[in-house]
Design a protein around this motif. Sequence first.
Motif, PDB file in Angstrom:
ATOM      1  N   THR A  48      82.283 -68.755  32.602  1.00 39.88           N
ATOM      2  CA  THR A  48      81.428 -68.281  31.507  1.00 39.88           C
ATOM      3  C   THR A  48      80.628 -69.476  30.975  1.00 39.88           C
ATOM      4  O   THR A  48      80.964 -70.639  31.271  1.00 39.88           O
ATOM      5  N   ILE A 100      80.494 -71.039  28.100  1.00 36.57           N
ATOM      6  CA  ILE A 100      81.269 -72.031  27.354  1.00 36.57           C
ATOM      7  C   ILE A 100      82.187 -72.809  28.283  1.00 36.57           C
ATOM      8  O   ILE A 100      82.361 -74.023  28.138  1.00 36.57           O
ATOM      9  N   SER A 133      81.527 -70.800  19.709  1.00 35.27           N
ATOM     10  CA  SER A 133      81.463 -69.652  20.607  1.00 35.27           C
ATOM     11  C   SER A 133      82.350 -68.545  20.068  1.00 35.27           C
ATOM     12  O   SER A 133      83.370 -68.812  19.434  1.00 35.27           O
ATOM     13  N   THR A 134      81.981 -67.306  20.322  1.00 35.60           N
ATOM     14  CA  THR A 134      82.732 -66.179  19.782  1.00 35.60           C
ATOM     15  C   THR A 134      83.992 -65.894  20.585  1.00 35.60           C
ATOM     16  O   THR A 134      84.109 -66.296  21.746  1.00 35.60           O
ATOM     17  N   SER A 168      84.479 -64.961  24.714  1.00 30.34           N
ATOM     18  CA  SER A 168      83.504 -65.656  25.554  1.00 30.34           C
ATOM     19  C   SER A 168      84.182 -66.508  26.619  1.00 30.34           C
ATOM     20  O   SER A 168      83.508 -67.188  27.383  1.00 30.34           O
ATOM     21  N   LYS A 224      86.601 -68.864  25.881  1.00 26.89           N
ATOM     22  CA  LYS A 224      86.826 -70.228  25.398  1.00 26.89           C
ATOM     23  C   LYS A 224      88.255 -70.704  25.596  1.00 26.89           C
ATOM     24  O   LYS A 224      88.491 -71.911  25.623  1.00 26.89           O
ATOM     25  N   ARG A 250      77.015 -75.326  21.683  1.00 22.51           N
ATOM     26  CA  ARG A 250      76.827 -74.051  20.981  1.00 22.51           C
ATOM     27  C   ARG A 250      76.375 -73.007  21.996  1.00 22.51           C
ATOM     28  O   ARG A 250      75.331 -73.160  22.635  1.00 22.51           O
ATOM     29  N   ILE A 251      77.192 -71.981  22.152  1.00 21.28           N
ATOM     30  CA  ILE A 251      76.843 -70.907  23.079  1.00 21.28           C
ATOM     31  C   ILE A 251      76.333 -69.728  22.267  1.00 21.28           C
ATOM     32  O   ILE A 251      77.092 -69.073  21.546  1.00 21.28           O
TER      33      ILE A 251
END
Length: 437
Positions: free
Chosen positions: A17, A19, A37-38, A41, A43, A192-193
């Motif tokens: 992905t 991130i 990142s949310t 995603s 992470k 920052r994604i």
Amino acid sequence: MNRIEEMMNVEGFKTLTPIQEAVVNRKNKTRDLIGISTTGSGKSHAFFMPIFEMIDPELDKVQAVISVPTRELAWQLYERSKKLADHFGVRVRLVVGGTEKKEGGLTPQIVIGTPGRMKDQFLEDKTLRLDTAKIMVIDEADMTLEFGFLEDVDAILSHMSEDVTVMVFSATIPDLLQPFLKKYLTNPELIRIGSDDEFAADIQHYLVPLKHKTMSERVLDVLGAINPYVCLIFANSNQEAARIAKDMRNAGYDLVELHGDLEARERSRAIRQIQSQKKSYIVASDIASRGIDLEGITHVISCGFPKDLRFYQHRSGRTGRAGRDGLAIAIYSPKDANAIASLKKQGIEFKEMDVKGKEFVPIVDRTKRQKSNQTMTAEMGKILHKSKSKVKPNYKKKRNEAMERARHKAKRALIRKEIQEQKRERAKAKQRAKNER
């Protein structure tokens, strides 16, 4: 094959992905990092991969620490780490409330836990040394701050080596988090994604009135109108979550219940059930649900609105991931008017819907209905006035036909107006999507 490729094979990942790719391909992997990142995603593996890349299975000491604000999220990360840990022969320990304190035995090489319990074992009981770690990950940093756990993280980091690499992951970076970041992160790299077409959310928001029913009754109405893969139902309190879960079970729904009033063993079992993805319905409170990172959520039901409207964004953001459609349904009462108005100002477009015959049907806006009725009343008045002035044969039949034509005319005008408004809204949405690219 390098170790990252090996990990991708173990996990069955074909691609990374955004991130994950950004973190894994950093030039200086010992530099401090802030990753925005949310949830959902990918992470978790954005920090798992660098950790397992540097871990030495032969070294009998803690080499990485991962701090998370809730037991539920800690359990999820622990379960998610097992494939890589088993493959590379790495020892991982879970340190959260409700688990036994381990003394002696083999030292873990990775520790995953909540700040308070890790601080207790590290600084109070002195049963677990964390100061040997080379990497410290603080996941869900905004929630760590929000729940008041940042002081515990501060206490842990203040006793760790100065050359420890600190990696902070968060959906947002609140101003109150800045002093902590300045204290412990040296020249951090910022990743920052933002929204990506492939991973962007496509969510519809429905407003469904509670009317004269209980919340459980209205939830059951809504459930009859949807066919979810996974439906996440949010309650504003532990008691309400328990009540809705009980009523759903009585109605024949097989579900997972997750909230703060459950015993530690019950919460652990709930997390395992969620991870197995064998249940289509999850009833949760906001705090417990922040620990849920689950793919495939197609529907989200909010039982009212939370006091902190950011939680509504967290709720609805659970669905519509990776380019899939999602539906966020909010059951509201008159007391929610200010919350709805505030969210509309933030750009959320709600559709007012009702549930009839196990289907969603649009609710016509009251002001439109009133204008339509006023127009129709005026037409009717003209017809009636005309019929009184001169009476002709069959005048009653002709008057009734004229009144029926007036009703149809008013109805067609309202439908045309709604279609035009929908077209305008779609055009605006397309323009916003273009501007965001």
